[in-house]
Design an enzyme around this catalytic site. Structure first.
Site, PDB file in Angstrom:
ATOM      1  N   GLU A   1      -5.637  -3.133  -1.844  1.00 25.40           N
ATOM      2  CA  GLU A   1      -6.203  -4.369  -1.290  1.00 25.40           C
ATOM      3  C   GLU A   1      -7.303  -4.963  -2.157  1.00 25.40           C
ATOM      4  O   GLU A   1      -7.759  -6.076  -1.922  1.00 25.40           O
ATOM      5  CB  GLU A   1      -6.787  -4.083   0.103  1.00 25.40           C
ATOM      6  CG  GLU A   1      -5.751  -3.831   1.183  1.00 25.40           C
ATOM      7  CD  GLU A   1      -5.352  -2.359   1.317  1.00 25.40           C
ATOM      8  OE1 GLU A   1      -5.497  -1.615   0.316  1.00 25.40           O
ATOM      9  OE2 GLU A   1      -4.888  -1.969   2.392  1.00 25.40           O
TER      10      GLU A   1
ATOM     11  N   LYS B   1     -14.786  16.109  12.120  1.00 27.41           N
ATOM     12  CA  LYS B   1     -15.868  15.923  13.095  1.00 27.41           C
ATOM     13  C   LYS B   1     -16.088  17.228  13.834  1.00 27.41           C
ATOM     14  O   LYS B   1     -15.367  17.542  14.773  1.00 27.41           O
ATOM     15  CB  LYS B   1     -15.544  14.777  14.055  1.00 27.41           C
ATOM     16  CG  LYS B   1     -15.660  13.416  13.394  1.00 27.41           C
ATOM     17  CD  LYS B   1     -14.506  12.515  13.746  1.00 27.41           C
ATOM     18  CE  LYS B   1     -14.249  11.521  12.628  1.00 27.41           C
ATOM     19  NZ  LYS B   1     -12.828  11.239  12.423  1.00 27.41           N
TER      20      LYS B   1
ATOM     21  N   TRP C   1     -20.470  15.244  11.039  1.00 27.82           N
ATOM     22  CA  TRP C   1     -19.392  14.956  10.095  1.00 27.82           C
ATOM     23  C   TRP C   1     -19.430  15.944   8.932  1.00 27.82           C
ATOM     24  O   TRP C   1     -20.487  16.221   8.375  1.00 27.82           O
ATOM     25  CB  TRP C   1     -19.565  13.551   9.512  1.00 27.82           C
ATOM     26  CG  TRP C   1     -19.170  12.451  10.439  1.00 27.82           C
ATOM     27  CD1 TRP C   1     -18.738  12.590  11.732  1.00 27.82           C
ATOM     28  CD2 TRP C   1     -19.186  11.060  10.167  1.00 27.82           C
ATOM     29  NE1 TRP C   1     -18.487  11.362  12.267  1.00 27.82           N
ATOM     30  CE2 TRP C   1     -18.756  10.398  11.327  1.00 27.82           C
ATOM     31  CE3 TRP C   1     -19.508  10.303   9.042  1.00 27.82           C
ATOM     32  CZ2 TRP C   1     -18.636   9.016  11.406  1.00 27.82           C
ATOM     33  CZ3 TRP C   1     -19.405   8.931   9.117  1.00 27.82           C
ATOM     34  CH2 TRP C   1     -18.968   8.293  10.289  1.00 27.82           C
TER      35      TRP C   1
ATOM     36  N   THR D   1       0.867  -1.181   0.000  1.00 27.27           N
ATOM     37  CA  THR D   1       0.000   0.000   0.000  1.00 27.27           C
ATOM     38  C   THR D   1       0.902   1.229   0.000  1.00 27.27           C
ATOM     39  O   THR D   1       2.029   1.168   0.505  1.00 27.27           O
ATOM     40  CB  THR D   1      -0.913   0.038   1.241  1.00 27.27           C
ATOM     41  OG1 THR D   1      -0.085  -0.012   2.401  1.00 27.27           O
ATOM     42  CG2 THR D   1      -1.868  -1.145   1.261  1.00 27.27           C
TER      43      THR D   1
END
Ligand code: ADP
Length: 542
Positions: free
Chosen positions: A330, A440, A445, A185
């Site tokens: 992934e 946040k 959010w 990654t």
């Protein structure tokens, strides 16, 4: 009772065999590290990959040993790719833009026994080679060059090695579950982790992305993967290219807009793949050069959110259909692709266009869900409104990270992507943010992606990033980091006013910071972690 049909393992070697047999004279064009062009074709790529498989055999490597590549998209890299995986070794593609310490970590973690590298990385490899105790062979992907030998006496040269070997090689009949390639990654959000693909997962992924409702490759296409082969195998494009027998244009190291426009125009590229920053550069260059990008029918955008303004420019100015796709290392990487359905033909043009902003829907072979927590098995409604943690499962999704014992899945077998998203009833996915990048504010959010999409649409703004800054009252508030165009006089107030009526007032960023450059990681993504370190406390200062 079993069916009475032949069983053939799904192997990467079968892709190159197919391309050699049925598309041998189809062009594979490649820009070399010195800017010169090589004109090859699938038959030649296949022959050289067999030669290189013989080279690898002569090294006495064992099944599943790792062979690393530190290289751009070019024909030698492509040949070596097929040789490595096809002969039962694991092709470990490495991002050369990583810091030397990360390269050393990754090469040692993977136990690479051979390292192939492009000529322009010779200094990089020389500077780290003494820290790589497991590497027995260093191969420069080029012709013999005495200047390189002076700096690197033990180096071997790819072209010389090929000359010593025959192009006769029988690809071994491997188990389809055997590992074929390894990619770490990119570490945008944490330490790099290895994802080990199999022959089976790769071939199934190749089928899936070739389909018309996916990336839509055919033997009529000239495909240019700008996304590097070290970034999740160029999203699978070089495998699918061999599967469908399309022509390939490999752009080498020069990924600036002008070089790409010239390649598209000269070689009549019909479909190209890259991250949004690449397309931003290309649009600027096409405008400068006065190119209409006539041949370009489709371009695939992924790796980060594609701003709606970009999709519109490609459509309105260049008659090019932008295919917005989502995925990650992934997930091989394709998890969803934006293509419309027949029923959408009834929608107004504006409504259709709005649908195209999302990251699209999953192809057959993967399933998506959103859940109320990273570890939870509680699926949230697919109503296009409810936001949750995006989870995925399917034929080409990671199960366990390389070298780790425990699997990376939820208890009921799903992989949590770390993304926050909505899904609608048809499976259309809208990525709202990475869980680590969400802001946040006072318990609510705010999506950094939404705020970025608005600012980037401003004609005087070249690049932006929205991050959370710590706030005494609201815990976190959004701040906007922006790079303006060279001639722009835009002020903080102008840019904040640009948000009026486009978003709820309480979501408008608290501050704008103009910068000369926005830090980008090795795969063309904004390094928000760095920006948070630099500016995260700025609202506490006044
Ligand atoms: P890293 O996680 O290290 O950046 P990847 O290249 O695997 O490496 O990145 C995958 C992530 O990139 C996804 O989890 C998602 O957050 C982001 N991403 C990929 N495609 C898109 C897209 N089309 N829109 C928004 N985000 C995307």
């Amino acid at each position: 009772m079993n069916g009475n049909m032949m069983f053939q393992p799904l192997l990467i070697s079968s892709l190159i065999e197919h391309a050699e047999m049925y598309h041998g004279d189809t062009a594979v064009i490649s820009k070399n590290t010195d800017g010169s062009m090589t004109h090859s074709n699938w038959a030649q790529v296949a022959k050289n990959s067999k030669r290189f498989a013989n080279v690898l055999q002569s090294f006495g490597l064992s099944l599943s040993d790792r062979v690393a590549t530190v290289a751009w998209n070019n024909h030698r890299h492509l040949e070596a790719w097929y040789a490595i995986s096809g002969s039962g070794l694991i092709c470990h593609t490495i991002n050369p833009r990583l810091f030397p310490e990360q390269l050393i970590y990754i090469i040692n973690d993977a136990h690479d026994r051979v390292v192939l590298f492009d000529k322009n990385f010779v200094h990089l490899i020389v500077s780290i080679k003494e820290y790589l105790p497991n590497v027995e062979h260093f191969i420069c992907l080029d012709a013999y060059d005495s200047a390189i030998v002076d700096a690197f006496p033990e180096v071997k040269f790819y072209d010389q090695l090929l000359d010593t070997q025959s192009d006769q090689y029988v690809w071994p009949e491997l188990e389809e579950s055997l590992a074929s390639s390894l990619c770490y990654t990119s570490g945008t959000t944490g330490h790099p982790k290895g994802v080990l693909y199999s022959h089976r997962s790769t071939v199934l992924h190749s089928y899936a992305i070739s389909m018309p409702d996916s990336l839509n490759f055919s033997a009529m296409d000239v495909v240019m993967p700008v996304v590097p082969m070290f970034h999740v195998n160029a999203w699978g494009a070089p495998y699918t290219a061999a599967m469908v027998g399309c022509s390939l244009v490999l752009p080498g190291p020069m990924l600036d807009g002008i070089s790409l426009v010239n390649l598209i125009d000269q070689y009549h590229v019909t479909n190209a793949l890259g991250v949004p920053t690449i397309w931003q550069g290309l649009l600027t260059a096409a405008h400068q050069l006065g190119s209409q990008l006539h041949s370009l029918k489709r371009n695939v955008v992924g790796g980060a959110t594609c701003p709606p303004s970009m999709i519109k420019t490609f459509r309105d100015v260049y008659q090019c259909e932008t295919i917005h796709a989502w995925g990650m290392t992934e997930t091989s990487p394709i998890g969803s692709v934006n293509q419309l359905k027949a029923k959408h033909a009834e929608l107004s043009e504006a409504e259709q266009f709005k649908l195209r902003f999302s990251q699209g829907r999953p192809p057959f072979g993967v399933t998506l869900r959103i859940s109320d927590d990273e570890k939870s098995q509680q699926e949230l409604p697919r109503d296009g409104q409810t936001t949750g943690h995006l989870q995925i499962k399917g034929h080409w999704i990671v199960d366990t990270y390389f070298g780790k014992n425990s699997n990376a899945l939820t208890e009921d077998g799903w992989f949590d992507t770390g993304d926050i998203a909505t899904l609608d009833a048809d499976g259309y996915l809208s990525i709202r943010d990475r869980s680590k990048d969400l802001i946040k504010s006072g318990g609510e959010w705010i999506s950094s992606v939404e705020l970025e999409n608005i600012a980037i649409a401003h004609p005087e703004i070249e690049n932006v990033a929205v991050i959370a800054a710590t706030h005494l009252k609201w815990d976190e508030r959004p701040i906007l980091i922006a790079k303006k165009s060279a001639t722009s006089q835009i002020t903080e107030t102008d840019l904040l006013n640009y948000y009026t009526d486009k978003i709820a007032k309480w979501q408008i960023p608290d501050k704008v910071i103009f910068v000369d450059t926005i830090p980008m990681g090795g795969t063309g993504k904004v390094l928000k972690k760095d920006l948070r370190e630099q500016f995260g406390a700025i609202l506490l200062e006044s």
